[in-house]
Design an enzyme around this catalytic site. Structure first.
Site, PDB file in Angstrom:
ATOM      1  N   ARG A 106     -12.790 -11.458   4.441  1.00 42.04           N
ATOM      2  CA  ARG A 106     -11.922 -11.183   3.305  1.00 42.04           C
ATOM      3  C   ARG A 106     -11.627 -12.336   2.481  1.00 42.04           C
ATOM      4  O   ARG A 106     -11.335 -13.564   2.964  1.00 42.04           O
ATOM      5  CB  ARG A 106     -10.642 -10.609   3.506  1.00 42.04           C
ATOM      6  CG  ARG A 106      -9.641 -10.184   2.390  1.00 42.04           C
ATOM      7  CD  ARG A 106      -8.209  -9.879   2.761  1.00 42.04           C
ATOM      8  NE  ARG A 106      -7.455 -10.971   3.391  1.00 42.04           N
ATOM      9  CZ  ARG A 106      -6.489 -11.640   2.985  1.00 42.04           C
ATOM     10  NH1 ARG A 106      -6.250 -11.570   1.707  1.00 42.04           N
ATOM     11  NH2 ARG A 106      -5.975 -12.717   3.676  1.00 42.04           N
ATOM     12  N   GLN A 126       2.503 -15.309   0.380  1.00 35.68           N
ATOM     13  CA  GLN A 126       2.805 -16.457  -0.413  1.00 35.68           C
ATOM     14  C   GLN A 126       1.711 -16.570  -1.528  1.00 35.68           C
ATOM     15  O   GLN A 126       2.211 -16.567  -2.947  1.00 35.68           O
ATOM     16  CB  GLN A 126       2.627 -17.754   0.308  1.00 35.68           C
ATOM     17  CG  GLN A 126       3.792 -17.659   1.438  1.00 35.68           C
ATOM     18  CD  GLN A 126       3.588 -19.140   2.498  1.00 35.68           C
ATOM     19  OE1 GLN A 126       2.988 -20.011   1.825  1.00 35.68           O
ATOM     20  NE2 GLN A 126       4.428 -18.996   3.441  1.00 35.68           N
ATOM     21  N   GLU A 162      -4.615  -2.694   4.559  1.00 36.63           N
ATOM     22  CA  GLU A 162      -5.124  -3.362   5.894  1.00 36.63           C
ATOM     23  C   GLU A 162      -5.340  -2.223   7.074  1.00 36.63           C
ATOM     24  O   GLU A 162      -6.421  -2.637   7.663  1.00 36.63           O
ATOM     25  CB  GLU A 162      -4.246  -4.445   6.238  1.00 36.63           C
ATOM     26  CG  GLU A 162      -5.065  -5.609   7.143  1.00 36.63           C
ATOM     27  CD  GLU A 162      -3.976  -6.553   7.357  1.00 36.63           C
ATOM     28  OE1 GLU A 162      -4.307  -7.524   8.416  1.00 36.63           O
ATOM     29  OE2 GLU A 162      -2.734  -6.630   6.783  1.00 36.63           O
ATOM     30  N   ALA A 187       0.765  -1.119   0.126  1.00 38.93           N
ATOM     31  CA  ALA A 187       0.040  -0.043  -0.153  1.00 38.93           C
ATOM     32  C   ALA A 187       1.035   1.167   0.009  1.00 38.93           C
ATOM     33  O   ALA A 187       0.629   2.222  -0.915  1.00 38.93           O
ATOM     34  CB  ALA A 187      -0.946  -0.034   1.429  1.00 38.93           C
ATOM     35  N   HIS A 215      -6.129 -17.142   9.531  1.00 44.29           N
ATOM     36  CA  HIS A 215      -5.764 -18.105   8.612  1.00 44.29           C
ATOM     37  C   HIS A 215      -5.933 -19.667   8.990  1.00 44.29           C
ATOM     38  O   HIS A 215      -5.228 -19.916   9.987  1.00 44.29           O
ATOM     39  CB  HIS A 215      -4.635 -17.856   8.047  1.00 44.29           C
ATOM     40  CG  HIS A 215      -4.065 -18.252   6.670  1.00 44.29           C
ATOM     41  ND1 HIS A 215      -3.688 -19.530   6.448  1.00 44.29           N
ATOM     42  CD2 HIS A 215      -4.126 -17.697   5.480  1.00 44.29           C
ATOM     43  CE1 HIS A 215      -3.662 -19.943   5.192  1.00 44.29           C
ATOM     44  NE2 HIS A 215      -3.705 -18.415   4.438  1.00 44.29           N
ATOM     45  N   HIS A 247      -4.577 -13.392  11.128  1.00 44.74           N
ATOM     46  CA  HIS A 247      -4.035 -13.352  10.032  1.00 44.74           C
ATOM     47  C   HIS A 247      -4.460 -11.992   9.232  1.00 44.74           C
ATOM     48  O   HIS A 247      -3.422 -11.281   8.842  1.00 44.74           O
ATOM     49  CB  HIS A 247      -4.405 -14.353   8.936  1.00 44.74           C
ATOM     50  CG  HIS A 247      -4.017 -14.323   7.593  1.00 44.74           C
ATOM     51  ND1 HIS A 247      -2.498 -14.478   7.329  1.00 44.74           N
ATOM     52  CD2 HIS A 247      -4.434 -14.126   6.142  1.00 44.74           C
ATOM     53  CE1 HIS A 247      -2.271 -14.317   6.120  1.00 44.74           C
ATOM     54  NE2 HIS A 247      -3.401 -14.200   5.483  1.00 44.74           N
ATOM     55  N   ARG A 292     -12.042 -18.889   4.134  1.00 42.97           N
ATOM     56  CA  ARG A 292     -11.211 -18.969   5.180  1.00 42.97           C
ATOM     57  C   ARG A 292     -12.055 -19.228   6.858  1.00 42.97           C
ATOM     58  O   ARG A 292     -11.586 -19.900   7.528  1.00 42.97           O
ATOM     59  CB  ARG A 292     -10.346 -18.094   5.571  1.00 42.97           C
ATOM     60  CG  ARG A 292      -9.139 -18.176   4.280  1.00 42.97           C
ATOM     61  CD  ARG A 292      -8.267 -16.955   4.381  1.00 42.97           C
ATOM     62  NE  ARG A 292      -7.374 -17.037   3.088  1.00 42.97           N
ATOM     63  CZ  ARG A 292      -6.301 -16.131   3.124  1.00 42.97           C
ATOM     64  NH1 ARG A 292      -6.298 -15.114   3.559  1.00 42.97           N
ATOM     65  NH2 ARG A 292      -5.397 -16.409   2.080  1.00 42.97           N
ATOM     66  N   GLU A 305      -7.840 -20.387  -5.205  1.00 38.63           N
ATOM     67  CA  GLU A 305      -7.857 -20.123  -3.592  1.00 38.63           C
ATOM     68  C   GLU A 305      -9.409 -20.373  -3.234  1.00 38.63           C
ATOM     69  O   GLU A 305     -10.402 -20.232  -4.021  1.00 38.63           O
ATOM     70  CB  GLU A 305      -7.368 -19.128  -3.082  1.00 38.63           C
ATOM     71  CG  GLU A 305      -5.686 -19.189  -3.481  1.00 38.63           C
ATOM     72  CD  GLU A 305      -4.982 -18.080  -2.923  1.00 38.63           C
ATOM     73  OE1 GLU A 305      -3.667 -18.199  -2.780  1.00 38.63           O
ATOM     74  OE2 GLU A 305      -5.592 -16.904  -2.544  1.00 38.63           O
ATOM     75  N   SER A 330      -6.539  -8.803  -0.799  1.00 44.10           N
ATOM     76  CA  SER A 330      -5.945  -7.866  -0.012  1.00 44.10           C
ATOM     77  C   SER A 330      -4.679  -7.121  -0.965  1.00 44.10           C
ATOM     78  O   SER A 330      -4.824  -5.897  -0.764  1.00 44.10           O
ATOM     79  CB  SER A 330      -5.375  -8.366   1.344  1.00 44.10           C
ATOM     80  OG  SER A 330      -4.702  -9.461   0.977  1.00 44.10           O
TER      81      SER A 330
END
Length: 531
Positions: free
Chosen positions: A381, A47, A370, A16, A239, A346, A285, A119, A386
């Site tokens: 989220r 990752q 964030e 950011a 997470h 997370h 998640r 994902e 993000s």
């Protein structure tokens, strides 16, 4: 102690902050702060990748719809559409800067040359990545670009203490910050016509987290003290899969492993996610983290397992070299063995309220990434949205600052940091004890599953800690640990107050007392008391 003058002060050196710096005009004098080296940000450790519609079989509407579903009905549609629609351009900008995303093998003439993974929560493959070290690749490229910009002055090993407010033409504005030099112990003044908070999230308020040590909610706490509203702080994302190993501090196991067919297993080797959600391991998640937490508590297990060893070894090593190398270093061969995993704090889905150009309630103050609340993430989220948010809103804020800076008055001289009434502490054990107590009760009482009684206990403890920390702060020289603790207790209180207001279970906020979902989806907005 010194006073520095710049056009824009950016606090934070993740995606950011770096994006904002690079998107500002070349003649803009920028001060860029980092708590350590420029890599000291959560971006560097990311990752998985960046979500964007890059494939012809995908669509913007699908990305929008998936985000809304993952967000538990609380996402703001304007923020979702703005982010998703600007996603492809953000990725092209990164590619043009030189980010080396993973390419498809072989001859792919006429098709997208980049490998896209999938994902949790996504209905298509839309995650562009650099193997399993995407954050490192993006961070490295952006840092290289910033280092080549003569208009950017880098202040490393600095931590902002508080924002500086001044009256200009009858309006209270943010005009800079007091900045503590971690190496020398001095506290300087940095004045600027615009200040950008890009300090990341606040997951270090919990005992177990995937985040680096710098994630202490500094920007949110400073903005709150300065009079800015915050929203949806009860939605802390855990997470599902952090490596469970005494030597693996904060090591996250990328969600892409589940996206490429990894199985979650009980200690017996049995799969279980199908009992909680028809999407199995690819559920969002919040669902996966709660399922793991439930099974661990039901069985009294210290951890569960993530297994991808049924895939070819070459495939695993090629797609997940970071995870493979880390586990091998710890004696685990993920081409043969399952990985022990636990959930960990997370991502902070709430934050400082901003508009579409990153402006907060306080003129002259912006918040990005964030630290901010855009409305994109809702109650949960969706994976890999993000980093996209950082790039999209970083550009929007930079463009607004660049277009309006000429009309902003220069800050007046401001008083230096006064240390004449404080002394050196001989009781630093108070800091470490309060730090441990805070993170422990937040984990136990305000974690993945909550009750009203637990929240009341947490509120009682945070009230006592606030007074102790305030007294300590008033009497002793400041340090990085003390400043982070002072910010974390603010974050803890905001999370607790927000959680107590939400009488339902939605997204990441699960209340045993209120297991249902209310008919109306409403944000939790907190307004600072008038000082």
């Amino acid at each position: 102690m010194a006073t520095f003058r710049h056009d824009v002060l950016i606090i934070g050196s993740g995606a950011a902050g770096l994006t904002t710096a690079l998107r500002l005009p070349d003649d803009c004098r920028i001060a860029l702060l980092s708590k350590g080296e420029l890599t000291s940000a959560s971006t560097y450790y990311a990752q998985g990748g960046v979500a964007a519609v890059l494939d012809q079989e995908d669509s913007l509407e699908s990305h929008v719809a998936d985000t809304h579903v993952a967000g538990g009905g609380l996402c703001h549609d304007d923020a979702v559409r703005y982010t998703v629609e600007n996603g492809p351009d953000a990725i092209r900008w990164l590619i043009d800067l030189g980010v080396d995303f993973t390419r498809l093998a072989g001859n792919n003439e006429g098709s997208l040359p980049y490998h896209l993974t999938r994902e949790g929560g996504h209905s298509h493959r839309r995650i562009i990545h650099a193997a399993d070290a995407t954050g490192k690749a993006i961070s490295g490229t952006l840092i290289d670009q910033v280092r080549n910009r003569p208009n950017v002055t880098r202040f490393e090993y600095r931590v902002a203490v508080d924002l500086i407010l001044q009256e200009h033409n009858g309006e209270k504005r943010c005009c800079g910050a007091y900045v503590h030099n971690i190496d020398t112990g001095e506290t300087d003044v940095i004045l600027a016509r615009a200040v950008v908070l890009a300090t990341g999230g606040a997951s270090k308020v919990y005992l177990y987290t995937s985040n680096p040590d710098v994630a202490t909610g500094d920007g949110i706490a400073m903005a709150w003290r300065a009079g800015c509203r915050v929203a949806n702080m009860e939605f802390m994302q855990f997470h599902p899969t952090c490596l469970y190993h005494p030597k693996a501090k904060s090591f996250l196991v990328t969600e892409a492993i589940r996206g490429e067919g990894g199985h979650l297993l009980l200690p017996s080797g049995e799969r279980f996610m199908h009992r909680f959600d028809e999407r199995g391991e690819l559920a969002p998640r919040d669902v996966v983290a709660r399922a793991i937490d439930h099974e661990m508590k039901r069985l009294g297990a210290d951890c569960l397992y993530l297994d991808i060893s049924h895939k070819p070894a070459d495939f695993i090593i090629e797609h997940f070299p970071t995870v493979y190398a880390k586990c091998l270093q710890l004696g685990l061969d993920i081409t043969r063995d399952p990985m022990p995993v636990v959930p960990a704090a997370h991502y902070t889905c709430g934050g400082v309220m901003i508009n579409e150009t990153g402006q907060t309630d306080l003129p002259g103050l912006y918040a990005i990434g964030e630290t901010s609340f855009t409305g994109l993430h809702g109650a949960n989220r969706m994976a890999s949205n993000s980093l996209l948010e950082c790039m999209v809103y970083g550009k929007a804020s930079a463009e607004h600052i660049g277009a309006t800076l000429a009309g902003v008055p220069e800050p007046r001289e401001h008083k230096e940091w006064d240390e004449s009434q404080v002394t050196d502490s001989d009781e630093d054990v108070v800091i470490s004890h309060n730090w441990d107590e805070l993170r422990r009760f937040m984990w136990d009482y305000v974690g993945i599953v909550r009750t009203e009684k637990r929240l009341q206990r947490a509120q009682h403890r945070v009230d006592m800690l606030k007074s102790e920390i305030a007294e300590y702060y008033s009497n002793y020289h400041i340090s990085n640990d003390l400043l982070e603790l002072r910010n974390l207790v603010v974050i803890a209180e905001l999370i607790i107050l927000s959680a107590m207001q939400r009488k339902e279970s939605r997204g990441l906020h699960f209340m045993r007392d209120f297991p249902g979902v209310n008919d109306e989806a409403v944000d939790t907005v907190l307004t600072p008391p008038i000082s």
